[in-house]
Design a protein around this motif. Structure first.
Motif, PDB file in Angstrom:
ATOM      1  N   UNK A  53       0.832  -1.194   0.000  1.00  0.00           N
ATOM      2  CA  UNK A  53       0.000   0.000   0.000  1.00  0.00           C
ATOM      3  C   UNK A  53       0.872   1.252   0.000  1.00  0.00           C
ATOM      4  N   UNK A  54       0.557   2.189  -0.877  1.00  0.00           N
ATOM      5  CA  UNK A  54       1.251   3.472  -0.892  1.00  0.00           C
ATOM      6  C   UNK A  54       0.253   4.583  -0.603  1.00  0.00           C
ATOM      7  N   UNK A  55       0.730   5.747  -0.172  1.00  0.00           N
ATOM      8  CA  UNK A  55      -0.162   6.832   0.217  1.00  0.00           C
ATOM      9  C   UNK A  55      -0.473   7.777  -0.928  1.00  0.00           C
ATOM     10  N   UNK A  56       0.286   7.759  -1.972  1.00  0.00           N
ATOM     11  CA  UNK A  56       0.036   8.640  -3.096  1.00  0.00           C
ATOM     12  C   UNK A  56       1.190   8.602  -4.071  1.00  0.00           C
ATOM     13  N   UNK A  57       0.913   9.023  -5.313  1.00  0.00           N
ATOM     14  CA  UNK A  57       1.968   9.030  -6.315  1.00  0.00           C
ATOM     15  C   UNK A  57       1.687  10.104  -7.346  1.00  0.00           C
ATOM     16  N   UNK A  58       2.733  10.520  -8.059  1.00  0.00           N
ATOM     17  CA  UNK A  58       2.606  11.558  -9.078  1.00  0.00           C
ATOM     18  C   UNK A  58       3.103  11.028 -10.418  1.00  0.00           C
ATOM     19  N   UNK A  59       2.323  11.258 -11.445  1.00  0.00           N
ATOM     20  CA  UNK A  59       2.710  10.926 -12.807  1.00  0.00           C
ATOM     21  C   UNK A  59       3.106  12.212 -13.514  1.00  0.00           C
ATOM     22  N   UNK A  60       4.378  12.324 -13.849  1.00  0.00           N
ATOM     23  CA  UNK A  60       4.905  13.512 -14.510  1.00  0.00           C
ATOM     24  C   UNK A  60       5.113  13.197 -15.987  1.00  0.00           C
ATOM     25  N   UNK A  61       4.289  13.794 -16.839  1.00  0.00           N
ATOM     26  CA  UNK A  61       4.305  13.470 -18.258  1.00  0.00           C
ATOM     27  C   UNK A  61       5.281  14.333 -19.066  1.00  0.00           C
ATOM     28  N   UNK A  62       6.301  14.877 -18.413  1.00  0.00           N
ATOM     29  CA  UNK A  62       7.258  15.714 -19.135  1.00  0.00           C
ATOM     30  C   UNK A  62       8.177  14.899 -20.039  1.00  0.00           C
ATOM     31  N   UNK A  63       8.255  13.567 -19.787  1.00  0.00           N
ATOM     32  CA  UNK A  63       9.134  12.729 -20.612  1.00  0.00           C
ATOM     33  C   UNK A  63       8.611  11.292 -20.648  1.00  0.00           C
ATOM     34  N   UNK A 162       1.535   8.828 -28.598  1.00  0.00           N
ATOM     35  CA  UNK A 162       2.115  10.006 -29.251  1.00  0.00           C
ATOM     36  C   UNK A 162       3.123  10.722 -28.365  1.00  0.00           C
ATOM     37  N   UNK A 163       3.066  10.477 -27.063  1.00  0.00           N
ATOM     38  CA  UNK A 163       3.967  11.149 -26.129  1.00  0.00           C
ATOM     39  C   UNK A 163       5.324  10.443 -25.991  1.00  0.00           C
ATOM     40  N   UNK A 164       5.421   9.228 -26.481  1.00  0.00           N
ATOM     41  CA  UNK A 164       6.676   8.485 -26.372  1.00  0.00           C
ATOM     42  C   UNK A 164       7.669   8.964 -27.434  1.00  0.00           C
ATOM     43  N   UNK A 165       8.888   9.212 -27.017  1.00  0.00           N
ATOM     44  CA  UNK A 165       9.918   9.697 -27.941  1.00  0.00           C
ATOM     45  C   UNK A 165      10.993   8.646 -28.221  1.00  0.00           C
ATOM     46  N   UNK A 166      10.975   7.556 -27.471  1.00  0.00           N
ATOM     47  CA  UNK A 166      11.951   6.483 -27.655  1.00  0.00           C
ATOM     48  C   UNK A 166      11.326   5.359 -28.468  1.00  0.00           C
ATOM     49  N   UNK A 172       7.363  -1.502 -27.830  1.00  0.00           N
ATOM     50  CA  UNK A 172       6.888  -2.338 -26.721  1.00  0.00           C
ATOM     51  C   UNK A 172       5.439  -2.023 -26.378  1.00  0.00           C
ATOM     52  N   UNK A 173       5.095  -0.733 -26.379  1.00  0.00           N
ATOM     53  CA  UNK A 173       3.715  -0.329 -26.093  1.00  0.00           C
ATOM     54  C   UNK A 173       2.768  -0.890 -27.141  1.00  0.00           C
ATOM     55  N   UNK A 174       3.199  -0.891 -28.404  1.00  0.00           N
ATOM     56  CA  UNK A 174       2.372  -1.447 -29.466  1.00  0.00           C
ATOM     57  C   UNK A 174       2.170  -2.935 -29.312  1.00  0.00           C
ATOM     58  N   UNK A 175       3.198  -3.631 -28.876  1.00  0.00           N
ATOM     59  CA  UNK A 175       3.086  -5.073 -28.656  1.00  0.00           C
ATOM     60  C   UNK A 175       2.153  -5.387 -27.494  1.00  0.00           C
ATOM     61  N   UNK A 176       2.201  -4.563 -26.466  1.00  0.00           N
ATOM     62  CA  UNK A 176       1.340  -4.796 -25.306  1.00  0.00           C
ATOM     63  C   UNK A 176      -0.110  -4.447 -25.617  1.00  0.00           C
ATOM     64  N   UNK A 177      -0.352  -3.301 -26.285  1.00  0.00           N
ATOM     65  CA  UNK A 177      -1.736  -2.906 -26.557  1.00  0.00           C
ATOM     66  C   UNK A 177      -2.415  -3.894 -27.498  1.00  0.00           C
ATOM     67  N   UNK A 178      -1.643  -4.551 -28.372  1.00  0.00           N
ATOM     68  CA  UNK A 178      -2.259  -5.555 -29.247  1.00  0.00           C
ATOM     69  C   UNK A 178      -2.760  -6.748 -28.438  1.00  0.00           C
ATOM     70  N   UNK A 179      -2.047  -7.094 -27.384  1.00  0.00           N
ATOM     71  CA  UNK A 179      -2.500  -8.166 -26.495  1.00  0.00           C
ATOM     72  C   UNK A 179      -3.740  -7.717 -25.722  1.00  0.00           C
ATOM     73  N   UNK A 180      -3.715  -6.481 -25.218  1.00  0.00           N
ATOM     74  CA  UNK A 180      -4.870  -5.961 -24.482  1.00  0.00           C
ATOM     75  C   UNK A 180      -6.110  -5.940 -25.376  1.00  0.00           C
ATOM     76  N   UNK A 181      -5.937  -5.619 -26.655  1.00  0.00           N
ATOM     77  CA  UNK A 181      -7.069  -5.597 -27.576  1.00  0.00           C
ATOM     78  C   UNK A 181      -7.645  -6.999 -27.780  1.00  0.00           C
ATOM     79  N   UNK A 182      -6.773  -8.008 -27.782  1.00  0.00           N
ATOM     80  CA  UNK A 182      -7.256  -9.392 -27.884  1.00  0.00           C
ATOM     81  C   UNK A 182      -8.060  -9.767 -26.644  1.00  0.00           C
ATOM     82  N   UNK A 183      -7.572  -9.333 -25.491  1.00  0.00           N
ATOM     83  CA  UNK A 183      -8.330  -9.560 -24.254  1.00  0.00           C
ATOM     84  C   UNK A 183      -9.706  -8.916 -24.360  1.00  0.00           C
ATOM     85  N   UNK A 184      -9.730  -7.655 -24.771  1.00  0.00           N
ATOM     86  CA  UNK A 184     -10.984  -6.903 -24.845  1.00  0.00           C
ATOM     87  C   UNK A 184     -11.981  -7.582 -25.769  1.00  0.00           C
ATOM     88  N   UNK A 185     -11.495  -8.059 -26.915  1.00  0.00           N
ATOM     89  CA  UNK A 185     -12.375  -8.711 -27.876  1.00  0.00           C
ATOM     90  C   UNK A 185     -12.974  -9.993 -27.298  1.00  0.00           C
TER      91      UNK A 185
END
Length: 239
Positions: A53-63, A162-166, A172-185
């Protein structure tokens, strides 16, 4: 998906998952996941399956780190859900449905551990989840929750890519989202056969699902929709 009908019930111990079952059962291989991704997952997967359990976290989308942590947060949520279902599936589930949730828990754990490994010391803490709105004894409630998580997951990856620069992270994100889409279907077809590509439920969140394109949502909209399942306070900056 034939293996979902044939596979027997499996153990839910970490040793079974990562020393045997992940390699044998997970269909990441069918989604085109690279050997490099699988190797990184295997190197970091023997973890405690109970979140701290954590008390809070911050997502910084600068990079890219902020984007990866965003994906890591969502994969933590999905992994926690599927582990819980797989450990005690509803009595009304068919064997194929039980096998599906057994399989997908391995995928989501693999996704979670992939991001944790890549992020290293930059990773956010473990999130505390809240599944009180889900009746885990009721098959319909579990499938509805699974549909929500998978639809949001697909839209989240599509909206943040669109925010990923590497290049390696984007692949890797494309490979993972394709699996998630199979789950969703698959989940959607369990609820209503033939609805595998229907993401109209996300239009209320501002997603455009027309023209044969999958849904895409910005992180603020995704996290607002997912907030009922997450106790940990998540702050967003530089979005």
């Amino acid at each position: 998906m034939e293996n979902l009908k044939a596979n027997p019930k499996t153990s839910t111990t970490d040793t079974d998952i990562f020393d045997a079952r992940l390699q044998r059962r997970a269909f990441l291989q069918y989604a085109g996941a690279s050997a490099a991704v699988v190797a990184m997952v295997a190197a970091g997967c023997k973890k405690d399956r109970s979140p701290i359990v954590s008390t809070g976290t911050t997502l910084d989308f600068k990079n890219d780190i902020g984007v990866l942590n965003y994906a890591y947060a969502l994969e933590q949520l999905e992994a926690a859900f599927y582990i819980k279902v797989a450990s005690a599936p509803p009595a009304s589930f068919t064997q194929a449905q039980k096998n599906y949730f057994q399989d997908v828990q391995y995928h989501e754990i693999a996704h979670r551990e992939f991001f944790k490994k890549v992020l290293g010391t930059a990773a956010i803490g473990n999130l505390e989840v809240d599944f009180s709105s889900i009746n885990f004894n009721d098959g319909a409630s579990v499938l509805a929750a699974a549909k929500t998580f998978e639809d949001l997951g697909v839209a989240a990856y599509n909206g943040v890519g669109v925010r990923l620069t590497t290049d390696a992270y984007l692949v890797a994100a494309g490979q993972i989202v394709s699996v998630e889409a199979r789950h969703a279907a698959w989940v959607r077809d369990q609820i209503s056969n033939g609805s595998f590509a229907d993401l109209s439920s996300l239009t209320s969140l501002g997603a455009n699902v027309s023209g044969g394109l999958d849904a895409a949502l910005t992180p603020d909209k995704v996290l607002t929709a997912a907030s009922k399942y997450i106790k940990t306070k998540i702050n967003i900056i530089n979005l």
